[in-house]
Design an enzyme around this catalytic site. Structure first.
Site, PDB file in Angstrom:
ATOM      1  N   ASP A 314       6.853 -36.574  67.530  1.00 62.27           N
ATOM      2  CA  ASP A 314       6.361 -37.933  67.330  1.00 62.27           C
ATOM      3  C   ASP A 314       7.439 -38.899  67.779  1.00 62.27           C
ATOM      4  O   ASP A 314       8.618 -38.702  67.491  1.00 62.27           O
ATOM      5  CB  ASP A 314       6.039 -38.157  65.858  1.00 62.27           C
ATOM      6  CG  ASP A 314       4.672 -37.600  65.519  1.00 62.27           C
ATOM      7  OD1 ASP A 314       3.799 -37.657  66.392  1.00 62.27           O
ATOM      8  OD2 ASP A 314       4.500 -37.088  64.403  1.00 62.27           O
ATOM      9  N   ASP A 351       9.920 -63.987  57.544  1.00 63.01           N
ATOM     10  CA  ASP A 351       9.352 -62.674  57.908  1.00 63.01           C
ATOM     11  C   ASP A 351      10.363 -61.586  57.546  1.00 63.01           C
ATOM     12  O   ASP A 351      11.409 -61.464  58.175  1.00 63.01           O
ATOM     13  CB  ASP A 351       9.059 -62.677  59.416  1.00 63.01           C
ATOM     14  CG  ASP A 351       8.360 -61.417  59.850  1.00 63.01           C
ATOM     15  OD1 ASP A 351       8.268 -60.477  59.027  1.00 63.01           O
ATOM     16  OD2 ASP A 351       7.922 -61.357  61.012  1.00 63.01           O
ATOM     17  N   GLU A 355      11.419 -56.304  62.351  1.00 67.36           N
ATOM     18  CA  GLU A 355      11.256 -57.029  63.609  1.00 67.36           C
ATOM     19  C   GLU A 355      11.608 -58.499  63.407  1.00 67.36           C
ATOM     20  O   GLU A 355      12.332 -59.095  64.190  1.00 67.36           O
ATOM     21  CB  GLU A 355       9.807 -56.940  64.119  1.00 67.36           C
ATOM     22  CG  GLU A 355       9.463 -55.617  64.736  1.00 67.36           C
ATOM     23  CD  GLU A 355       8.683 -54.723  63.787  1.00 67.36           C
ATOM     24  OE1 GLU A 355       8.455 -55.149  62.637  1.00 67.36           O
ATOM     25  OE2 GLU A 355       8.331 -53.603  64.189  1.00 67.36           O
ATOM     26  N   THR A 385      -1.753 -61.629  58.548  1.00 67.63           N
ATOM     27  CA  THR A 385      -2.934 -61.010  57.932  1.00 67.63           C
ATOM     28  C   THR A 385      -3.660 -60.215  58.995  1.00 67.63           C
ATOM     29  O   THR A 385      -3.515 -60.465  60.199  1.00 67.63           O
ATOM     30  CB  THR A 385      -3.914 -62.063  57.368  1.00 67.63           C
ATOM     31  OG1 THR A 385      -4.449 -62.793  58.471  1.00 67.63           O
ATOM     32  CG2 THR A 385      -3.244 -62.999  56.378  1.00 67.63           C
ATOM     33  N   MET A 390      -1.373 -62.867  63.123  1.00 69.85           N
ATOM     34  CA  MET A 390      -0.254 -63.733  63.500  1.00 69.85           C
ATOM     35  C   MET A 390       0.518 -64.052  62.231  1.00 69.85           C
ATOM     36  O   MET A 390      -0.005 -63.958  61.126  1.00 69.85           O
ATOM     37  CB  MET A 390      -0.742 -65.063  64.082  1.00 69.85           C
ATOM     38  CG  MET A 390      -1.571 -64.953  65.341  1.00 69.85           C
ATOM     39  SD  MET A 390      -1.982 -66.591  65.966  1.00 69.85           S
ATOM     40  CE  MET A 390      -2.969 -67.262  64.663  1.00 69.85           C
ATOM     41  N   SER A 391       1.777 -64.471  62.412  1.00 68.00           N
ATOM     42  CA  SER A 391       2.494 -65.026  61.281  1.00 68.00           C
ATOM     43  C   SER A 391       3.261 -66.241  61.799  1.00 68.00           C
ATOM     44  O   SER A 391       3.329 -66.467  63.013  1.00 68.00           O
ATOM     45  CB  SER A 391       3.448 -64.005  60.678  1.00 68.00           C
ATOM     46  OG  SER A 391       4.449 -63.682  61.613  1.00 68.00           O
ATOM     47  N   LYS A 402       3.530 -66.740  65.852  1.00 70.47           N
ATOM     48  CA  LYS A 402       3.860 -65.664  66.791  1.00 70.47           C
ATOM     49  C   LYS A 402       2.924 -64.487  66.512  1.00 70.47           C
ATOM     50  O   LYS A 402       2.464 -64.289  65.379  1.00 70.47           O
ATOM     51  CB  LYS A 402       5.339 -65.239  66.659  1.00 70.47           C
ATOM     52  CG  LYS A 402       5.707 -64.514  65.373  1.00 70.47           C
ATOM     53  CD  LYS A 402       7.097 -63.920  65.486  1.00 70.47           C
ATOM     54  CE  LYS A 402       7.384 -62.848  64.444  1.00 70.47           C
ATOM     55  NZ  LYS A 402       7.544 -63.350  63.081  1.00 70.47           N
TER      56      LYS A 402
END
Lengths: 690, 583
Positions: A314, A351, A355, A385, A390-391, A402
């Site tokens: 993986d 966030d 990332e 969501t 997007m957030s 973004k």
């Protein structure tokens, strides 16, 4: 389970139990399972009987000599038993620990999820498949099962040795629970999936203890070879007696061979070294796998691991770190890089995903933008969501968002803006280079694109190169699109990849490789991996995985580590190599034993044969005794090697072979010459043999 | 010594030079491909199928193939036994020779059906022309062919993937005899007949001796013998196939040492090359037909290296002689102006090099024909031929059976070596599992078992000592040689050992049957199971079976099994004798 790493020989408990077991194993019913050692066992009894007769005057050699041979033979048998016992020791200790941690608990059986209060208490041993049980905090889970309701943190240290609790919840791939583990907080409703005595823990105990150990195909084939050699040696010694009678008749002298000597010769020649260590090697291989926290459901699976030449790995966790990192800010539509960085950082302040944090860090590194405080800015965070995908934040009347290209495109177009072609191309270019594009928009206008990159783990490229040298191909399995996958594959140096992998795709790929004669290994955890796991030759199911996955695999990785596969292959190869090396050593030893015994026996008959007595052994008696003492001691001497396995390097087969041949083949010829000579000197100097 | 080396090198060069093209030819014959003789022989072949009602398209399961081999051999054994016992009433018996005893008949029948051609009799005094031509010579062809067809089946086992069949016994037999054995025999018979080897049904000739011989009678009186009997018969045709088919049963008692079997150096060269021609060629057939010539070359080289070493040891020891020969001064052992060396038991028309080469060839191949008496060799010079047989006749060995025996050893080799590279063993992309191992063990160990058991029992019997020519260590060598010869399906005699007694006839007969058919059926079983397997892909992790390392290992395993089995026996026989002479 840290004590597992301890040196087994320093563990008094295991040692004393192994010694006791060495005597327990003298039971003929256990001896007969190992034909080569059974022959030693019979010879030991025979010489003992002959010693009895010799005391009564019926003798072909001195009683003291017969007794000495008999005693050494008994020790040879015991040493063989000890090798097996000590190999089993670690597993038995582990099994004891597992058993001790298990209690018979009262299970809260319920009729249905809706009526959790209608509890009937039954013994865990009386649970049947399909029963529903309700488990609260601080209660032991009574049986293997699937969580059908609730979510809880569970302490699985009883099986994994890992003390950090794990989350178990209904639905999805984290629904499987194991009997014997403990719920730490909250509650679960579990549908029992195995009857009492058939659970994972029971299997685990049986496996580590070796109770259900069956001889593997390769072990059987090797044993066949050893038995055949033994038969030849029986014939050699019997016919030697006849030749000796004939020759002494012809020469008019006394027959120099006695039955005692011939029995000793037989045991020296028979492949007792590998015969005594064969099962220890198998058990130790299993045990090494257990120490790596992998539970093999059969010995066959370990052998197959040695043969594997295709590894399906993986991507995430094995080849790349689990998360991506921001790598570049690419402005579009006339904006500057700094503007992109600013917008991106603002959108990511709250966030908390890896990332998101990497974006904040990158902006700081590039343009020295300090992470601003959300509260000071009076900004409102808009979380990601599934619906918007997007957030971002709402800040001083602006909206910064973004998200993936399509999501932002929809958002921009909804706001009446234009999603430019330049932006689309940039996003596509990033994707083709193995990155993930995140588009940043401010007030309905695209500012730029953040390039997220998969980070290939350090050292994997070299690892895969090593594997390639051994003839093992690595194949990366990923859900990414082919472009992204190809780029990561190139960077990591895997031989091939399967992009946009689906369970069917994996199954197809495995079948295809098998069709072309390859043996395939893979790991999997989800229920949808089960068909592929069932098809693969070596299938390692993650312990965190679903029940279906565990049942389809032939090994369970208790650590659920994606890199475990490489270690499993190594253990498999090491097991087979150890078998081959010790067989070679054992047979090579015979050369020296012949040179020790044959000239010594017949020097009287044909004095010229003393030219073959190149070790210069003292007498026939001392030669036979030295050879047979060496034969017994070498078993003890090689136990550590049998348990640890021979040295393993990642080199092509031809190189590995010549290395091992040099050590175990040539070594097997030289070592006994020296050792037998030393023993001969010792027993003559000390006056044991006159 | 240089003379010996040059001769031996030349013989080997001719041998290999002829074998390579023949190997390709046999490979085509095995697959039924077109060859230059097809135009003439296809109608013959099809005619035979029509008469025998053979379905040439049938692809047999290994059990059926093995059953065909078994039934064919049992019938052969019975018919030949009967012919030998009742030859008196059969035609073509100008000398009116009586039937053989039941045990000699059994021994001889077993001997020829198993391609051993051990001879407990002397052809010219014991057998009629009918027995020789119809009885023995028929077996010379078909027993050689049976070995070859079993090899074909094994090769198919390696190349086929997930299939049940391993070929058709009948077509394999017919093709082998018609396309390979008959044409080659024809060439060799015509050549040697042209040099004076008899080919006639005439009764034995009585001729005047050039120099009358005076013999002393038992009562002390003397008789002058002026006439001698020259045995004749259809010899050339039989000698050709006895060499080519690794049979070795001579038309006359003295085999190819007899001037009428092998009159001059030219026939000797021809007959000697014929011994190993087909076994060497089959190595190349193997490589060609498993579609990897390197594999065939590796097996060939392993065999060839052992052969070359054997020739060197025999040649060196025979040329050097023993200290005793030199001491007595009777024999000049130097090499100035004459051959020198140990010439006892050797024909002066052949000399040391040619006799030693023949001894090596005939025991490397399970041929067994001789042009000198091995009993008279120096201890080590005699040990080597014995060892070559004890190894199980795998240094080229008999037609077909030598190679499949060697492939059994190759399986053993990859089993041990394969483990050391960390993989379960495989050979030619097929996994070696317990079943194959069991069968490979039978292939490789049948010979040591038979030799050890046979000679062990024989050495204990008081009667055995009476059969011997020589006492002491050399006596044991004679017993060992006899059973090695039978146990290797070789058939050569050490001379000096009178083998025509009921016990020896029956026991040696049984040994020959055991070592022929146990490995043969085991080989067919391997072929069947291999054909049903899938192929494993080759990678850098695969143990290569075509490089120098594998050749070395294969040689080591062959020698090791041989040495482990026979070191004690050889120590009390030739090795003891050697030290008696030198120390």
């Amino acid at each position: 389970m840290s004590e597992k790493k301890k040196n087994i020989f320093a563990d008094h408990k295991i040692m004393s139990r192994a010694m006791k077991d060495s005597f327990m194993k003298l039971n003929p019913r256990m001896q007969v399972k190992n034909p080569v050692m059974f022959m030693v066992f019979i010879s030991a009894i025979l010489t003992l009987v002959m010693f009895g007769f010799s005391l009564a005057g019926v003798r072909d050699a001195h009683p003291g000599y017969i007794l000495a041979i008999s005693v050494i033979l008994w020790f040879t048998v015991l040493f063989g038993n000890f090798a097996e016992a000590i190999a089993e020791g670690r597993g038995k200790a582990q099994a004891d620990a597992l058993r001790a941690g298990r209690r018979d608990v009262l299970a809260n059986k319920i009729e249905s999820i809706e009526h959790k209060d209608k509890i009937v208490q039954v013994k865990s041993t009386e649970l049947k498949k399909g029963d529903l049980v309700y488990v609260k905090a601080n209660e032991q889970i009574p049986a293997d099962g699937d969580v059908v309701d609730g979510a809880a943190s569970v302490d699985e240290s009883a099986i994994t040795g890992e003390s950090a609790p794990v989350i178990r919840e209904s639905g999805g791939d984290r629904s499987a629970v194991t009997g014997g583990t403990t719920v730490i907080s909250d509650w679960l409703v579990i549908k029992v999936t195995s009857n009492a005595g058939e659970g994972f823990m029971d299997k685990m105990i049986a496996m580590v203890e070796g109770a259900s150990r069956k001889k593997t195909p390769n072990e059987l084939a090797l044993q066949l070879f050893l038995v055949a050699l033994s038969i030849i040696f029986v014939l050699v010694t019997v016919s030697l007696y006849s030749y000796s009678v004939f020759s002494s008749d012809q020469m008019g002298s006394v027959n120099p061979t006695s039955i005692t000597n011939l029995v000793a010769l037989l045991i020296c020649l028979a492949p007792t070294t590998i015969g005594a260590l064969l099962s220890a090697i198998g058990i130790a291989g299993m045990s090494r796998l257990n120490q790596a926290n992998v539970l093999a459901m059969s010995g066959r699976a370990i052998e197959a691991a040695g043969d594997v030449d295709i590894l399906l790995l993986d991507k995430t966790g094995t080849i790349t770190l689990g998360n991506r990192q921001a790598d570049a800010f690419i402005p579009v539509d006339g904006h500057t890089e700094e503007e992109v960085a600013d917008a991106a950082q603002l959108s990511s302040l709250a966030d908390e995903t890896p990332e998101g944090r990497s974006i904040v860090v990158l902006a700081k590194e590039r343009f020295d933008m300090r992470g601003r405080n959300m509260a000071e800015l009076h900004a409102e965070f808009v979380p990601f969501t599934a619906k918007t995908r997007m957030s971002g934040i709402n800040y001083r009347g602006s909206e910064i968002r973004k998200g993936a290209a399509e999501a932002i495109k929809a958002y921009v177009e909804e706001k009446g803006g234009v999603f430019s072609k330049a932006c689309e191309e940039t996003a596509a270019r990033i994707a083709s280079q193995g990155g993930t594009p995140l588009v940043v928009a401010k007030d309905g206008r695209v500012v730029g694109v953040i390039q997220l990159k998969d980070i290939v783990k350090q050292g994997v490229k070299e690892k895969f190169a090593d594997l390639r040298k051994m003839g093992i191909k690595t194949i990366m399995i990923t859900g990414d699109n082919p472009l992204t996958a190809a780029s990561i594959a190139a960077e990591a140096g895997v031989d091939d990849f399967l992009a946009e992998a689906t369970p069917e795709g994996k199954l197809e790929m495995i079948r295809d490789y098998q069709q072309r004669g390859h043996l395939v290994a893979m790991t999997g955890d989800g229920t949808n991996d089960a068909p592929a796991l069932a098809q693969a030759d070596v299938a390692v199911a993650m312990n965190t995985g679903t029940q279906a996955a565990k049942e389809a695999g032939n090994m369970v990785d208790l650590d659920s580590s994606p890199t475990k596969l490489i270690e499993i292959v190594k253990i498999g190869k090491q097991l087979l190599m150890t078998r081959g090396a010790l067989t070679t050593f054992s047979i090579a030893n015979d050369v020296a034993k012949y040179f020790a015994i044959i000239p010594a026996l017949f020097m009287g008959l044909y004095p010229g044969l003393s030219a073959l007595n190149i070790m210069g052994l003292h007498s026939a008696d001392s030669a036979v005794l030295s050879a047979i003492i060496y034969n017994a001691l070498i078993i003890i001497g090689l136990i550590p090697l049998a348990l640890k396995g021979v040295k393993y390097r990642e080199v092509p087969a031809a190189k590995m072979l010549s290395g091992n041949l040099l050590v175990y083949g040539l070594g097997g010829i030289i070592v006994p010459f020296a050792a037998i000579k030393v023993i001969d000197v010792l027993i003559t100097v000390t006056g044991i043999v006159g | 010594m240089t003379n010996v080396v040059i001769q031996m090198a030349l013989y080997c060069l001719i041998l290999v030079g002829l074998a390579i093209p023949l190997g390709a030819y046999i490979g085509k014959v095995m697959n039924g491909e077109h060859v230059f003789l097809s135009r003439i022989l296809v109608p013959v072949e099809n005619g035979i199928y029509k008469v025998l009602k053979v379905d040439k398209k049938e692809d047999m399961h290994w059990r059926k193939y093995a059953a065909c081999v078994g039934v064919f051999s049992v019938i052969s054994l019975g018919v030949l036994w009967l012919i030998l016992c009742i030859q008196k009433v059969l035609p073509l018996n100008p000398e009116g020779i009586g039937g053989t005893s039941w045990h000699l008949g059994f021994n001889t029948a077993a001997s020829f059906v198993t391609n051993t051609n051990w001879q407990a009799y002397s052809g010219e005094s014991t057998l009629s022309y009918f027995s020789q031509m119809i009885g023995l010579n028929f077996q010379n062809f078909v027993s050689a062919a049976v070995g070859i067809v079993v090899l074909f089946a094994l090769i198919r086992g390696f190349i086929r993937v997930k299939q049940k069949g391993i070929g058709n016994f009948y077509t394999d037999m017919v093709r082998t005899v018609v396309y390979v054995l008959l044409p080659l025999s024809l060439i060799v018979s015509v050549c040697i007949a042209s040099q004076g080897v008899p080919q006639t049904f005439r009764a034995y000739d009585e001729v005047d001796l050039v120099e009358p011989v005076v013999v002393e009678n038992e009562d002390g009186s003397t008789t002058e013998v002026t006439k001698g009997v020259v045995p004749l018969g259809p010899a050339a045709s039989q000698i050709a196939i006895k060499q080519l088919g690794t049979n070795g049963g001579g038309f006359y008692g003295n085999n190819s040492a007899h001037p009428l079997e092998n009159p001059n150096p030219f026939t000797n060269l021809l007959e000697m090359i014929a011994i190993l021609l087909i076994p060497v060629a089959l190595c190349f057939t193997f490589g060609r037909n498993v579609k990897d010539k390197r594999q065939g070359r590796a097996i060939f080289l392993a065999m060839f290296i052992m052969l070359a070493a054997a020739l060197a040891v025999i040649g060196y020891n025979e040329q050097k002689g023993t200290p005793q020969i030199e001491q007595s001064g009777v024999v000049y052992t130097g090499a100035e102006d004459q051959a020198g060396g140990n010439m006892e038991g050797k024909e002066t028309r052949f000399g040391i090099a040619t006799s030693a080469t023949w001894a090596g060839f005939t025991t490397a191949a399970s041929n067994g024909s001789v042009n000198s008496m091995h009993d008279s060799y120096t201890p080590i010079g005699g040990l080597v031929p014995m060892l070559l047989m004890m190894l199980g006749e795998v240094v080229f060995g008999g037609t077909g059976c030598g190679l499949y025996g060697m492939l059994g050893f190759a399986i053993m080799t990859v089993f041990i070596a394969g483990l050391m590279v960390g993989r379960t063993p495989e050979y030619l992309c097929k996994k070696i599992e317990p079943f194959e191992m069991k069968m490979a063990v039978l292939v490789c160990l049948a010979t040591p078992v038979a030799i050890l058991a046979g000679s062990g029992i024989a050495a204990l019997l008081p009667a055995t000592a009476d059969s011997l020519n020589n006492p002491g260590a050399h006596g044991l060598s004679e017993v060992l040689y006899a059973y090695s010869s039978a146990g290797g399906n070789n058939g050569s005699a050490f001379a000096g050992f009178n083998a025509n007694t009921p016990f020896l006839n029956v026991s040696i007969g049984l040994v020959m049957l055991f070592v022929r058919f146990v490995p043969m059926f085991a080989t067919l079983a391997i072929a069947g199971h291999m054909a049903a397997k899938k192929k494993v892909a080759v990678s850098a992790g695969t143990l290569p079976t075509h490089n120098a390392m594998f050749i070395f290992l294969l040689i080591v395993i062959v020698l090791l099994i041989g040495a482990l089995s026979f070191f004690p026996a050889l120590s009390l026989g030739p090795i003891a004798e050697y030290f008696q002479m030198t120390v």
